[in-house]
Design a protein around this motif. Sequence first.
Motif, short mmCIF file in Angstrom:
data_model
loop_
_atom_site.label_atom_id
_atom_site.label_comp_id
_atom_site.label_asym_id
_atom_site.label_seq_id
_atom_site.Cartn_x
_atom_site.Cartn_y
_atom_site.Cartn_z
N PHE A 81 -6.28 -0.41 13.19
CA PHE A 81 -6.47 -0.28 11.74
C PHE A 81 -7.18 -1.51 11.22
O PHE A 81 -7.00 -2.61 11.73
CB PHE A 81 -5.14 -0.09 11.02
CG PHE A 81 -5.30 0.15 9.54
CD1 PHE A 81 -5.80 1.36 9.08
CD2 PHE A 81 -4.98 -0.84 8.62
CE1 PHE A 81 -5.97 1.59 7.71
CE2 PHE A 81 -5.13 -0.61 7.25
CZ PHE A 81 -5.63 0.61 6.80
N THR A 98 -8.72 -3.72 7.72
CA THR A 98 -8.91 -3.96 6.28
C THR A 98 -10.01 -4.99 6.10
O THR A 98 -10.09 -5.96 6.85
CB THR A 98 -7.63 -4.51 5.60
OG1 THR A 98 -7.10 -5.57 6.39
CG2 THR A 98 -6.59 -3.43 5.44
N ARG A 129 -0.02 0.53 8.09
CA ARG A 129 -1.32 0.52 7.39
C ARG A 129 -1.17 -0.10 6.01
O ARG A 129 -1.96 -0.92 5.59
CB ARG A 129 -1.86 1.94 7.26
CG ARG A 129 -2.33 2.54 8.56
CD ARG A 129 -2.73 4.01 8.34
NE ARG A 129 -3.84 4.40 9.15
CZ ARG A 129 -3.75 4.92 10.36
NH1 ARG A 129 -2.56 5.11 10.89
NH2 ARG A 129 -4.82 5.24 11.04
N PHE A 154 -5.56 4.81 4.29
CA PHE A 154 -4.14 4.52 4.08
C PHE A 154 -3.71 5.14 2.76
O PHE A 154 -4.53 5.47 1.91
CB PHE A 154 -3.89 3.00 4.07
CG PHE A 154 -4.52 2.30 2.90
CD1 PHE A 154 -3.81 2.07 1.73
CD2 PHE A 154 -5.84 1.88 2.96
CE1 PHE A 154 -4.40 1.43 0.64
CE2 PHE A 154 -6.44 1.23 1.88
CZ PHE A 154 -5.72 1.01 0.72
#
Lengths: 308, 308
Positions: A216, A218, A256, B299
């Motif tokens: 995941f 970001t 997440r 998400f």
Amino acid sequence: MSILCVGSVALDSVETPFGKAERVLGGSAVFFSAAATFFSPVRIVGVVGDDYPRADLAFLEKRGADLSGIETRPGESFFWAGRYHYDLNTRDTLETRLGVFADFRPRIPEGFRDSRHVFLGNIAPQLQQDVLDHVDAPEVVACDTMNYWIEGSRKELLSLLERVHILLVNDEEVRQLADEPNLLKASRWIRERGPSLIVVKKGEHGAMLFADGWVFFTPGYPLENVFDPTGAGDAFAGGFMGHVARSGSLDPTELRRAMVFGSVMGSYSVEDFSVDRFKRLDPADVVRRAWEFREMTAFEAHVEEHRV
Amino acid sequence: MSILCVGSVALDSVETPFGKAERVLGGSAVFFSAAATFFSPVRIVGVVGDDYPRADLAFLEKRGADLSGIETRPGESFFWAGRYHYDLNTRDTLETRLGVFADFRPRIPEGFRDSRHVFLGNIAPQLQQDVLDHVDAPEVVACDTMNYWIEGSRKELLSLLERVHILLVNDEEVRQLADEPNLLKASRWIRERGPSLIVVKKGEHGAMLFADGWVFFTPGYPLENVFDPTGAGDAFAGGFMGHVARSGSLDPTELRRAMVFGSVMGSYSVEDFSVDRFKRLDPADVVRRAWEFREMTAFEAHVEEHRV
């Protein structure tokens, strides 16, 4: 659920292109807690000298931090002075005085031993082990480390990692620990040695979570003015672990979200000196920026027609 | 809708830690088209020497590339030789021979003048201007450039940008062009001078789109083995512009998808030497990887309860 956080409680003097702050609150445990308390109570274990302005930590207490594990010892508090360059990606350390932190032996108060969530800030792996020995039944153990320990205390660090669930480090540290430039391979190497989750902090380039069979990502929140990058990684860890403890879950859905809240808190951290941004941060700001992260990354994967 | 693509058609000799390829297909127009033709037809304008293995470009023609704008001139084709280091983030140029590319004056065939989508690969800004002068009514003009032109042909480049809608460059180039280390500020500086959309390619760190009041981010696809990074940026541009032309829209929804398809094609590009990965790539692979990007970034922002 309360998070047990062990780390440095320091004073920082920081110069950036935007200004200067003298002897302000710093240290991994302080940045972590300033962020984490937006999500969960925190129990801090650390040490300060008798010069420390303990009253300045009162805002943490108001938010739900238990400061009873911060020992005051005769002598000087951990002090760091640094200067950031024009582009804020590089910095010079001007001075480091360990003071009472040099002999820090974390003492876990009796009332902290039932902690289920533990964050081991960047201290000697032997001491991180020691902390774990004094927690009755830790469920989720996260830890940070740095090049100094990877090089000098490798054996102790690898032994610690067997008891750790989440390693939170930067990309250089992941590569150095696994001696492998590829992050995917490096993370797998580490995952085979204990932590099932590797959170890689990449500063302005965002953060990645390597889990069992999934990854995941970001982004770094684009800011016009990064005021002071100090502590951003610890604030990220605070947002991440804060949400993990709040949700009480390591499901992908919650992990997440934890990554996003870590990114949110890291991004707020750099908007002012020390932990000042958190003092005037509203919980609604946290939610609002999480939605901004969604806007920055969400897309419709479904495409009707496809050529060729 | 067909994209008019002007750029280099070259031969590359590449050494990576994984192997070696001699005199294989390369050049910005080739990488761009190999990716873009998964989405839209492409009309290529370029020049090669009489040593060029034109038959090797047949796979592009089969996919819908019109090669009639690739001139063959007496002499040697543009040749580049390079060697990548262990971590693949740095490379040495071993040799560059411009050959017939040194005197490249793009000639736009009559039948290409009605193109609505134009991609100006990294050539002299004066020549990029010249190309635009020979297109009847360009609707979406994207262009690439490099430090060489930013330094040496700044005036011409800034004049070109007034006619450009999308600038596709890497983070160093954005910073250099605007003389500003902060990407958000640098992008705004450039946006005030013409292109309403700035796509910043950051290699392994992903890509960002700076638009009017919003920002979009795609991560770098985590690969175990980056086989050969050559051409990834051009393949990204191909995926991006391919989708823009296919959708016929610059709406945020389609631009977000375009960013993802750019990232998908960039990530496939590095999985083999030259454009070899695209030769055996199935359209279903493209869609599959777009969904993987979604998995890597999606998400749930909504959180029921919020502490404090």
